[in-house]
Design an enzyme around this catalytic site. Structure first.
Site, PDB file in Angstrom:
ATOM      1  CB  CYS A   9       5.357  26.925   1.437  1.00  0.00           C
ATOM      2  SG  CYS A   9       4.170  25.583   1.416  1.00  0.00           S
ATOM      3  NE  ARG A  15       7.797  26.012   4.292  1.00  0.00           N
ATOM      4  CZ  ARG A  15       8.783  26.341   3.466  1.00  0.00           C
ATOM      5  NH1 ARG A  15       9.613  27.310   3.817  1.00  0.00           N
ATOM      6  NH2 ARG A  15       8.913  25.726   2.309  1.00  0.00           N
ATOM      7  CG  ASP A 123      10.735  22.856   4.067  1.00  0.00           C
ATOM      8  OD1 ASP A 123       9.825  22.264   4.692  1.00  0.00           O
ATOM      9  OD2 ASP A 123      11.090  22.545   2.913  1.00  0.00           O
TER      10      ASP A 123
HETATM   11  P1  4NP Z   1       6.241  23.047   2.494  1.00  0.00           P
HETATM   12  O1  4NP Z   1       7.202  21.824   2.894  1.00  0.00           O
HETATM   13  O2  4NP Z   1       6.928  23.765   1.358  1.00  0.00           O
HETATM   14  O3  4NP Z   1       6.188  23.864   3.746  1.00  0.00           O
HETATM   15  O4  4NP Z   1       4.906  22.435   2.114  1.00  0.00           O
HETATM   16  C1  4NP Z   1       7.648  20.882   1.948  1.00  0.00           C
HETATM   17  C2  4NP Z   1       6.807  19.875   1.567  1.00  0.00           C
HETATM   18  C3  4NP Z   1       7.247  18.917   0.658  1.00  0.00           C
HETATM   19  C4  4NP Z   1       8.524  19.004   0.150  1.00  0.00           C
HETATM   20  C5  4NP Z   1       9.363  20.027   0.541  1.00  0.00           C
HETATM   21  C6  4NP Z   1       8.913  20.975   1.445  1.00  0.00           C
HETATM   22  N1  4NP Z   1       8.978  18.015  -0.750  1.00  0.00           N
HETATM   23  O5  4NP Z   1      10.168  18.087  -1.119  1.00  0.00           O
HETATM   24  O6  4NP Z   1       8.201  17.149  -1.144  1.00  0.00           O
END
Ligand code: 4NP
Length: 158
Positions: A9, A15, A123
């Site tokens: 991800c 995720r 997300d």
């Molecule tokens: P992930 O979610 O891609 O599912 O781990 C996110 C976690 C952190 C961030 C964006 C999406 N961020 O911008 O820090």
């Protein structure tokens, strides 16, 4: 030799660690290795988001010991299957692939469940606990479909 699967991800805290924990809980660890990574560097070394840890633990899966890491081109060599949670993650990885063989390892995770529909795991980072629960349900269904596919492939010697 083990079949190696990588879940990817953006941040590797919401995720993909959930996807890693859920899939690992469904596969025999003598035959499969499951890992996860993020395309971004923001959360290297961080534990999963507290909401991902909570929703997993409610289903008996402990992901609290996982730590964020960034996807790197050597992952194309190490893993047999690389699953992107969304189209941006997929595009970011494909930009790093310099061989067709490597690019062909990358697919959207939800492709197995919804072929040809380019469906994404949303997300949940800026969402609520309910969003994390919905992500869990989606990942649970997607990994069920994946386990069927992977075990079929092994049974047919592919
Ligand atoms: P992930 O979610 O891609 O599912 O781990 C996110 C976690 C952190 C961030 C964006 C999406 N961020 O911008 O820090």
């Amino acid at each position: 030799m083990k079949t190696r699967i990588l879940m990817v991800c953006l941040g590797n805290i919401c995720r993909s660690p959930l996807a890693e924990g859920i899939l690992r809980s469904k596969l025999p660890n003598n035959l499969f290795e499951v890992d996860s990574a993020g395309t971004a560097h923001y959360h290297i070394g961080d534990p999963p988001d507290a909401r991902s840890i909570k929703v997993a633990s409610q289903k008996g899966i402990d992901i609290s010991n996982l730590r964020g890491r960034q996807f790197r081109p050597v992952d194309f060599q190490k893993f047999d299957y690389i699953f992107a949670m969304d189209m941006a993650n997929r595009a970011d990885m494909l930009r790093l692939a310099d061989k067709k063989e490597h690019a062909s390892k990358v697919n959207l995770l939800l492709e197995t469940l919804f072929p040809g529909e380019n469906m994404e795991v949303p997300d949940p980072y800026y969402g609520t606990e309910r969003d994390f629960e919905q992500v869990f349900e989606l990942l649970d269904k997607a990994t069920d479909a994946l386990v069927l596919k992977l075990t079929n492939q092994i049974n047919h010697g592919k």
